[in-house]
Motif scaffolding. Sequence first.
Motif, PDB file in Angstrom:
ATOM      1  N   THR A  40       1.280  -1.106   0.078  1.00  0.00           N
ATOM      2  CA  THR A  40      -0.104  -0.194   0.187  1.00  0.00           C
ATOM      3  C   THR A  40       1.177   1.010  -0.077  1.00  0.00           C
ATOM      4  N   PRO A  41       0.205   2.573  -0.558  1.00  0.00           N
ATOM      5  CA  PRO A  41       1.109   3.916  -0.490  1.00  0.00           C
ATOM      6  C   PRO A  41       1.421   4.538   1.455  1.00  0.00           C
ATOM      7  N   THR A  42       2.966   4.584   1.545  1.00  0.00           N
ATOM      8  CA  THR A  42       3.564   5.076   2.537  1.00  0.00           C
ATOM      9  C   THR A  42       2.496   5.756   2.688  1.00  0.00           C
ATOM     10  N   PRO A  43       1.906   6.950   2.894  1.00  0.00           N
ATOM     11  CA  PRO A  43       0.990   7.931   3.579  1.00  0.00           C
ATOM     12  C   PRO A  43       0.034   7.038   4.021  1.00  0.00           C
ATOM     13  N   GLU A  47      -0.884   6.591   8.279  1.00  0.00           N
ATOM     14  CA  GLU A  47      -2.223   6.365   8.688  1.00  0.00           C
ATOM     15  C   GLU A  47      -2.379   5.384   9.484  1.00  0.00           C
ATOM     16  N   ARG A  48      -1.862   4.129   9.221  1.00  0.00           N
ATOM     17  CA  ARG A  48      -2.772   2.537   9.234  1.00  0.00           C
ATOM     18  C   ARG A  48      -2.110   2.496  10.765  1.00  0.00           C
ATOM     19  N   MET A  49      -0.636   2.709  10.851  1.00  0.00           N
ATOM     20  CA  MET A  49       0.259   2.039  12.212  1.00  0.00           C
ATOM     21  C   MET A  49      -0.222   3.276  13.155  1.00  0.00           C
ATOM     22  N   THR A  50      -0.370   4.742  12.666  1.00  0.00           N
ATOM     23  CA  THR A  50      -0.715   5.348  13.820  1.00  0.00           C
ATOM     24  C   THR A  50      -1.980   5.165  14.206  1.00  0.00           C
ATOM     25  N   GLU A  51      -3.247   4.737  14.048  1.00  0.00           N
ATOM     26  CA  GLU A  51      -4.597   4.351  14.195  1.00  0.00           C
ATOM     27  C   GLU A  51      -4.087   2.907  14.919  1.00  0.00           C
ATOM     28  N   ARG A  52      -3.298   1.898  14.494  1.00  0.00           N
ATOM     29  CA  ARG A  52      -3.294   0.872  15.530  1.00  0.00           C
ATOM     30  C   ARG A  52      -2.902   1.124  16.658  1.00  0.00           C
ATOM     31  N   ALA A  53      -2.153   2.299  16.700  1.00  0.00           N
ATOM     32  CA  ALA A  53      -0.665   2.666  18.138  1.00  0.00           C
ATOM     33  C   ALA A  53      -1.629   3.803  19.193  1.00  0.00           C
ATOM     34  N   THR A  69       7.783   8.114  14.658  1.00  0.00           N
ATOM     35  CA  THR A  69       8.722   9.067  15.315  1.00  0.00           C
ATOM     36  C   THR A  69      10.053   9.242  14.166  1.00  0.00           C
ATOM     37  N   ASP A  70      10.737   7.444  13.990  1.00  0.00           N
ATOM     38  CA  ASP A  70      11.614   7.836  12.735  1.00  0.00           C
ATOM     39  C   ASP A  70      11.099   7.889  11.526  1.00  0.00           C
ATOM     40  N   ILE A  71       9.999   8.074  11.322  1.00  0.00           N
ATOM     41  CA  ILE A  71       9.497   8.139   9.650  1.00  0.00           C
ATOM     42  C   ILE A  71       9.601   9.972   9.686  1.00  0.00           C
ATOM     43  N   ALA A  72       8.793  10.474  10.790  1.00  0.00           N
ATOM     44  CA  ALA A  72       8.693  11.971  10.709  1.00  0.00           C
ATOM     45  C   ALA A  72       9.316  12.526  10.413  1.00  0.00           C
ATOM     46  N   VAL A  73      10.844  12.205  11.947  1.00  0.00           N
ATOM     47  CA  VAL A  73      12.167  12.729  11.582  1.00  0.00           C
ATOM     48  C   VAL A  73      13.351  12.587  10.149  1.00  0.00           C
ATOM     49  N   GLY A  74      12.291  11.344   9.793  1.00  0.00           N
ATOM     50  CA  GLY A  74      13.297  11.365   8.281  1.00  0.00           C
ATOM     51  C   GLY A  74      14.108   9.709   9.085  1.00  0.00           C
ATOM     52  N   THR A  75      14.655   9.128  10.161  1.00  0.00           N
ATOM     53  CA  THR A  75      15.485   8.385   9.604  1.00  0.00           C
ATOM     54  C   THR A  75      15.193   7.228   9.592  1.00  0.00           C
ATOM     55  N   SER A  76      14.208   6.773   8.370  1.00  0.00           N
ATOM     56  CA  SER A  76      13.363   5.703   8.743  1.00  0.00           C
ATOM     57  C   SER A  76      12.722   6.277   7.841  1.00  0.00           C
ATOM     58  N   SER A  77      11.708   4.946   7.162  1.00  0.00           N
ATOM     59  CA  SER A  77      11.466   5.274   5.722  1.00  0.00           C
ATOM     60  C   SER A  77      10.567   3.772   5.405  1.00  0.00           C
ATOM     61  N   PRO A  78       9.424   3.466   5.465  1.00  0.00           N
ATOM     62  CA  PRO A  78       8.663   2.442   4.926  1.00  0.00           C
ATOM     63  C   PRO A  78       9.403   2.097   3.138  1.00  0.00           C
ATOM     64  N   LEU A  91       3.083 -13.863  -5.357  1.00  0.00           N
ATOM     65  CA  LEU A  91       1.177 -13.309  -5.166  1.00  0.00           C
ATOM     66  C   LEU A  91       1.548 -11.933  -4.461  1.00  0.00           C
ATOM     67  N   LEU A  92       2.060 -10.783  -5.549  1.00  0.00           N
ATOM     68  CA  LEU A  92       1.616  -9.236  -5.168  1.00  0.00           C
ATOM     69  C   LEU A  92      -0.022  -8.950  -4.757  1.00  0.00           C
ATOM     70  N   VAL A  93      -0.003  -7.997  -3.358  1.00  0.00           N
ATOM     71  CA  VAL A  93      -1.248  -7.681  -3.283  1.00  0.00           C
ATOM     72  C   VAL A  93      -1.564  -6.586  -2.484  1.00  0.00           C
ATOM     73  N   ASP A  94      -2.420  -5.754  -3.269  1.00  0.00           N
ATOM     74  CA  ASP A  94      -2.253  -3.931  -3.162  1.00  0.00           C
ATOM     75  C   ASP A  94      -3.501  -4.046  -1.747  1.00  0.00           C
ATOM     76  N   THR A  95      -3.384  -3.468  -0.832  1.00  0.00           N
ATOM     77  CA  THR A  95      -4.219  -3.486   0.443  1.00  0.00           C
ATOM     78  C   THR A  95      -4.910  -2.431   0.531  1.00  0.00           C
ATOM     79  N   SER A  96      -4.250  -0.966  -0.873  1.00  0.00           N
ATOM     80  CA  SER A  96      -4.922   0.286  -0.266  1.00  0.00           C
ATOM     81  C   SER A  96      -6.089   0.653   0.338  1.00  0.00           C
ATOM     82  N   ASP A  97      -7.202  -0.610  -0.666  1.00  0.00           N
ATOM     83  CA  ASP A  97      -8.463  -0.288  -0.613  1.00  0.00           C
ATOM     84  C   ASP A  97      -9.124  -1.922  -0.477  1.00  0.00           C
ATOM     85  N   GLY A  98      -9.506  -2.439   0.074  1.00  0.00           N
ATOM     86  CA  GLY A  98     -10.211  -3.850   0.448  1.00  0.00           C
ATOM     87  C   GLY A  98      -8.562  -5.115  -0.432  1.00  0.00           C
TER      88      GLY A  98
END
Length: 113
Positions: A40-43, A47-53, A69-78, A91-98
Motif C-alpha cells: 500500500t502507499p506510504t501515506p 495512517e494505519r500504523m498511527t491508528e493501530r498505535a 517518530t523515525d519516519i517523521a524525522v526522516g531517519t526511517s522510511s517504509p 503474489l503481490l496484493v494491493d491492500t489500499s482499498d480492500g
Amino acid sequence: MLLAAGVTLVAEAAYQDQLWRTGLEPLTKIADLRIIRCTTPTPTIIERMTERADSDRHRAAHGDRQLLTDIAVGTSSPEEFVDISLDAPTLLVDTSDGYQPGTAEIGAFIRAH
C-alpha cells in the motif's frame, strides 16, 4: 514441527529478507511455500500504523510509536523495507482499498500446486 507433521499452516509477519530468509529457507524442503506480499502507499502505511498505535495497546511491543517518530524525522522510511527473497511463488496484493487481487484469486494462488 507442524510442517514435518503434515499440518497446513499460515505464518504471518513482515518478512524482511535480512531477518527471515535464513530461517525460512530450510522450510522450502518440506513445505509447498507461498508468499503473499501486501503493499500500500506510504501515506496509508503511516495512517494505519498511527491508528493501530492509538487503538491497540498490544501494538506497544512492536515499537510503532518510535517507528512513526523515525519516519517523521526522516531517519526511517517504509520504502527501506526489503522483501523476502526466496525461490517461491509470490503474489503481490494491493491492500489500499480492500484486496487487489481479491480473495478468490488469493485463495486460488494458495491452493495452486
